[in-house]
Write a protein that holds these residues in place. Structure first.
Motif, short mmCIF file in Angstrom:
data_model
loop_
_atom_site.label_atom_id
_atom_site.label_comp_id
_atom_site.label_asym_id
_atom_site.label_seq_id
_atom_site.Cartn_x
_atom_site.Cartn_y
_atom_site.Cartn_z
N VAL A 153 0.86 -1.18 0.00
CA VAL A 153 0.00 0.00 0.00
C VAL A 153 0.90 1.23 0.00
N THR A 154 0.73 2.06 -1.04
CA THR A 154 1.54 3.25 -1.19
C THR A 154 0.64 4.47 -1.22
N GLY A 155 0.99 5.48 -0.49
CA GLY A 155 0.25 6.73 -0.49
C GLY A 155 1.01 7.79 -1.25
N THR A 156 0.32 8.48 -2.16
CA THR A 156 0.94 9.60 -2.86
C THR A 156 0.11 10.84 -2.60
N GLY A 157 0.78 11.96 -2.52
CA GLY A 157 0.09 13.21 -2.32
C GLY A 157 -0.04 13.61 -0.86
N PRO A 158 -0.49 14.83 -0.63
CA PRO A 158 -0.55 15.38 0.72
C PRO A 158 -1.50 14.62 1.65
N ARG A 159 -2.56 14.07 1.13
CA ARG A 159 -3.53 13.37 1.99
C ARG A 159 -2.87 12.22 2.75
N TRP A 160 -1.92 11.56 2.14
CA TRP A 160 -1.35 10.36 2.76
C TRP A 160 -0.03 10.62 3.47
N SER A 161 0.44 11.85 3.46
CA SER A 161 1.68 12.18 4.16
C SER A 161 1.50 11.98 5.66
N GLY A 162 2.33 11.14 6.23
CA GLY A 162 2.27 10.89 7.67
C GLY A 162 1.22 9.90 8.11
N THR A 163 0.46 9.32 7.19
CA THR A 163 -0.57 8.35 7.54
C THR A 163 0.07 7.01 7.88
N ARG A 164 -0.50 6.34 8.87
CA ARG A 164 -0.02 5.00 9.27
C ARG A 164 -1.18 4.02 9.14
#
Length: 165
Positions: A153-164
């Motif tokens: 699972v990869t997050g891109t963009g500001p929404r996923w910055s710092g998400t765990r």
């Protein structure tokens, strides 16, 4: 872009549970792209998301209807899209999806949803293929539904910055 999770999922029940875990961080406007071969577990994961979100109706593959909207008991609708039969990203516009007010999950969406959002949760599911005894008696991987899959699972963009997860 950051990897939020890299794990092995051994069974269909675990895939559904992983979907439920991911549902815990989702909110209106989130775009989730599921990538993997046929039978990898994309719909099973979406079913787990739907269960955790309290989605009404059976969450099943929208291959032939292209998109299904599932109202939830509390919170945004879950929109489940199958882009497998789409030949061009422009065709997604014809579906008139509520990108901002819903949680949108797109199977086969890689390369089809570019530009829809500056933040995407990308889920890649890989599975073994060509299982067998090595003597030419290979099994069809679709005949073995409960086998380990790798899920990244990869997050891109500001929404996923710092998400765990």
């Amino acid at each position: 872009m950051s990897v939020l999770l890299d794990t092995t999922v051994a069974t269909t029940d675990e895939m559904g549970a992983l979907g439920a875990r991911i549902a815990g961080v989702l909110r209106a406007g989130d775009l989730v792209v599921l990538t993997g071969p046929l039978g990898a577990g994309k719909t099973t994961m979406t079913r787990g998301l739907g269960t955790a979100l309290g989605a009404r109706g059976q969450v099943s593959s929208p291959t032939f209807v292209l998109a299904r909207t599932h109202p939830t008991t509390a919170g945004p609708d879950l929109v489940h899209v199958d882009a497998y039969r789409l030949s061009d990203p422009v065709e997604l516009d014809d579906l008139d999806l509520d990108w901002d007010g819903s949680i949108v999950v797109v199977e086969w969406g890689r390369g089809m949803v570019d530009g829809v959002s500056d933040s995407v949760l990308d889920v890649e599911i890989t599975r073994p293929t060509g299982g067998g005894d090595g003597l030419g008696d290979d099994l069809d991987p679709d005949d073995v539904p409960d086998e380990p899959r790798r899920v990244v699972v990869t997050g891109t963009g500001p929404r996923w910055s710092g998400t765990r997860l």
